[in-house]
Write an enzyme that holds these catalytic residues in place. Structure first.
Site, mmCIF file in Angstrom:
data_model
loop_
_atom_site.group_PDB
_atom_site.id
_atom_site.type_symbol
_atom_site.label_atom_id
_atom_site.label_comp_id
_atom_site.label_asym_id
_atom_site.label_seq_id
_atom_site.Cartn_x
_atom_site.Cartn_y
_atom_site.Cartn_z
ATOM 1 N N LYS A 194 54.156 32.866 37.425
ATOM 2 C CA LYS A 194 53.115 33.380 38.313
ATOM 3 C C LYS A 194 53.604 33.223 39.756
ATOM 4 O O LYS A 194 53.915 32.109 40.196
ATOM 5 C CB LYS A 194 51.816 32.602 38.114
ATOM 6 N N LYS A 247 53.109 37.408 35.856
ATOM 7 C CA LYS A 247 52.044 37.891 36.732
ATOM 8 C C LYS A 247 52.536 37.952 38.164
ATOM 9 O O LYS A 247 53.094 36.961 38.625
ATOM 10 C CB LYS A 247 50.870 36.926 36.617
ATOM 11 N N SER A 273 44.638 42.263 40.503
ATOM 12 C CA SER A 273 43.640 42.955 41.316
ATOM 13 C C SER A 273 44.251 43.923 42.332
ATOM 14 O O SER A 273 43.714 45.003 42.566
ATOM 15 C CB SER A 273 42.776 41.920 42.038
ATOM 16 N N TYR A 312 42.230 45.252 34.499
ATOM 17 C CA TYR A 312 40.877 45.673 34.858
ATOM 18 C C TYR A 312 40.613 47.099 34.350
ATOM 19 O O TYR A 312 39.481 47.565 34.396
ATOM 20 C CB TYR A 312 40.689 45.579 36.379
HETATM 21 C C1 PBG Z 1 43.346 31.620 39.825
HETATM 22 C C2 PBG Z 1 43.768 33.018 39.568
HETATM 23 C C3 PBG Z 1 44.110 34.027 40.481
HETATM 24 C C4 PBG Z 1 44.321 35.175 39.733
HETATM 25 C C5 PBG Z 1 44.156 34.831 38.406
HETATM 26 N N1 PBG Z 1 43.837 33.489 38.323
HETATM 27 C C6 PBG Z 1 44.138 34.021 41.953
HETATM 28 C C7 PBG Z 1 45.198 33.297 42.666
HETATM 29 O O1 PBG Z 1 46.079 32.673 42.092
HETATM 30 O O2 PBG Z 1 45.117 33.317 43.891
HETATM 31 C C8 PBG Z 1 44.657 36.520 40.279
HETATM 32 C C9 PBG Z 1 44.157 37.656 39.476
HETATM 33 C C10 PBG Z 1 44.177 38.967 40.174
HETATM 34 O O3 PBG Z 1 44.620 39.119 41.321
HETATM 35 O O4 PBG Z 1 43.721 39.920 39.529
HETATM 36 N N2 PBG Z 1 44.329 30.802 40.326
#
Ligand code: PBG
Length: 327
Positions: A194, A247, A273, A312
Site C-alpha cells: 500500500k 493498492k 477513490s 467503487y
Molecule cells: C485507511 C484506508 C484508506 C483507504 C483504504 N483504507 C485511506 C488512507 O490510507 O489514507 C483508501 C481507499 C481509497 O482511496 O479508495 N487507512
C-alpha cells in the site's frame, strides 16, 4: 504480401475475438467498498465521489439489495464516526459503527460476505493510522490496538478482516489474536503493498480521515519502490496473510503482476477513490466514455494478474459483465 503470421486474423470477428480472449472476468471476484456512518435513515452524498454515499446502518439495506441483485456478493466496510479520540478507541468498541453495521447486515443479508477495513485513521482525532508517540505513529502499540479491532470485528460477525495501516508485524499479530479468540477460520486480507498515494484524496474527504499534520509516509510506501513492495508482500505471506493486496490498482499493474508471480495466494487490487473520481470527473466533462473506461481499467487489472478487484464500480461492472460488455 507473403506473410506467415498475420496476427489480425484472430481479430477479424467479435465471436473469434471473444473466443481467444485471455482475461475472463467474473462478478464473484468483485468487492464493493461501503461507507457506513452514524445516524438514522441517512444516505449522504460524497462530494468528491459522485454516485457514492455514506449510509447509516439502517440505510445500508438499499445498497446491499442493489449489489446483491447485480451479482456482487462481497462488501468491504469502512466506518465513519464523529466519535474520535487520541487512540481511536471507538474502532474496537462493541457498539462501534462497524460492529453495529455487521450485527445488522449479517442478520439481514446472510447471503453476503462482509470484509472489514482494519485501521485507525477514521477513529483518531489526529487522523493518523495509529497511536502517536510524539509526531510519529508508534508501531508496536498500534499493532496491539489493530489486533483488538480485528477481534471485535470478528466478534460482530466479520467474514474477513483487511488491515490497511501498514504497520510492521500487524498480520502476525492479527492472526494470533484471531486464533486465540477462536476465529482461526477468519481470513486476513493484507493491504501488503500500500503506497502513500495522492489517489486516496477523495476517500479522505469521504471518511474525514485526512491526517491533521504531516503525512502517511512513515508507514505507507514510497511509490518509487518496487523491491520494497516485494519485501512487504513476502513479509505478509510469512506472517500468514491469506490474501495479499496491491493498492492503488491503476498505475500499479507491474506490482499486481509481481505479487501474482511471487505468491501462491490470491491477489487483490484496490481501485481507489482517486481512480473513481478521475473517471467520474472526466465523464461528467464529456472527455471520456465512462462505461468503456470502467471496463478497460478493470480488465487491465485482471490482465495484470489480480484475482480480486475492490472497486467503487463493482455494481456497474457486474452489470457490464452480465451484458457481455466485459469479461
Ligand atoms: C485507511 C484506508 C484508506 C483507504 C483504504 N483504507 C485511506 C488512507 O490510507 O489514507 C483508501 C481507499 C481509497 O482511496 O479508495 N487507512
Amino acid at each position: 504480401m507473403e506473410l506467415d503470421i498475420r496476427p489480425r486474423r484472430l481479430r477479424a470477428n467479435p465471436i473469434l475475438r471473444k473466443m481467444v480472449r485471455e482475461t475472463r472476468i467474473d462478478a464473484s471476484s468483485l468487492i464493493y467498498p461501503l461507507f457506513v456512518t452514524e445516524g438514522r435513515q441517512k444516505k449522504e452524498a460524497i462530494r468528491s465521489m459522485p454516485g457514492q454515499y455514506r449510509y447509516s446502518v439502517d440505510g445500508m439495506g438499499e445498497k446491499l439489495t442493489e449489489l446483491a441483485q447485480a451479482g456482487v456478493s462481497a462488501v468491504m466496510l469502512f466506518g465513519i464516526t464523529e466519535n474520535k479520540d487520541e487512540i481511536g478507541s471507538s474502532a474496537y468498541a462493541q457498539d462501534g459503527i462497524v460492529q453495529r453495521a455487521l450485527f445488522w447486515a449479517k442478520r439481514e443479508f446472510p447471503q453476503m460476505y462482509f470484509i472489514t477495513d482494519v485501521c485507525m485513521c477514521e477513529y483518531t482525532s489526529h487522523g493518523h493510522c495509529g497511536i502517536l508517540h510524539g509526531q510519529d505513529v508508534d508501531n508496536d502499540q498500534t499493532v496491539e490496538s489493530l489486533a483488538k479491532i480485528a477481534v471485535s470485528h470478528a466478534q460482530a460477525g466479520a467474514d474477513m478482516v483487511a488491515p490497511s495501516d501498514m504497520m510492521d508485524g500487524r498480520v502476525r499479530m492479527l492472526r494470533h489474536a484471531l486464533d486465540i479468540h477462536g476465529y482461526e477460520q477468519v481470513p486476513v486480507m493484507a493491504y501488503s503493498a500500500k503506497f502513500a498515494s495522492s489517489f486516496y484524496g477523495p476517500f479522505r474527504e469521504a471518511a474525514g480521515s485526512a491526517p491533521a499534520f504531516g503525512d502517511r509516509k512513515t508507514y505507507q510506501m514510497d511509490f518509487h519502490n518496487r523491491r520494497e513492495a516485494l519485501k512487504e508482500i513476502a513479509l505478509d505471506l510469512a506472517e500468514g496473510a491469506d490474501i495479499i493486496m496491491v493498492k492503488p490498482a491503476m498505475a500499479y499493474g507491474d506490482l499486481i503482476r509481481e505479487a501474482k508471480e511471487l505468491s501462491n495466494v490470491p491477489v487483490a487490487a484496490y481501485s481507489v477513490s482517486g481512480e473513481y473520481a478521475m473517471v467520474k470527473a472526466a465523464a461528467q466533462a464529456d472527455f471520456i466514455e465512462e462505461e468503456r473506461m470502467i471496463c478497460e481499467l478493470a480488465a487491465c487489472a485482471y490482465r495484470a494478474g489480480t484475482d480480486l478487484y475492490i472497486t467503487y464500480f463493482a455494481q456497474e461492472l457486474a452489470g457490464y459483465i452480465k451484458e457481455g460488455k466485459i469479461g
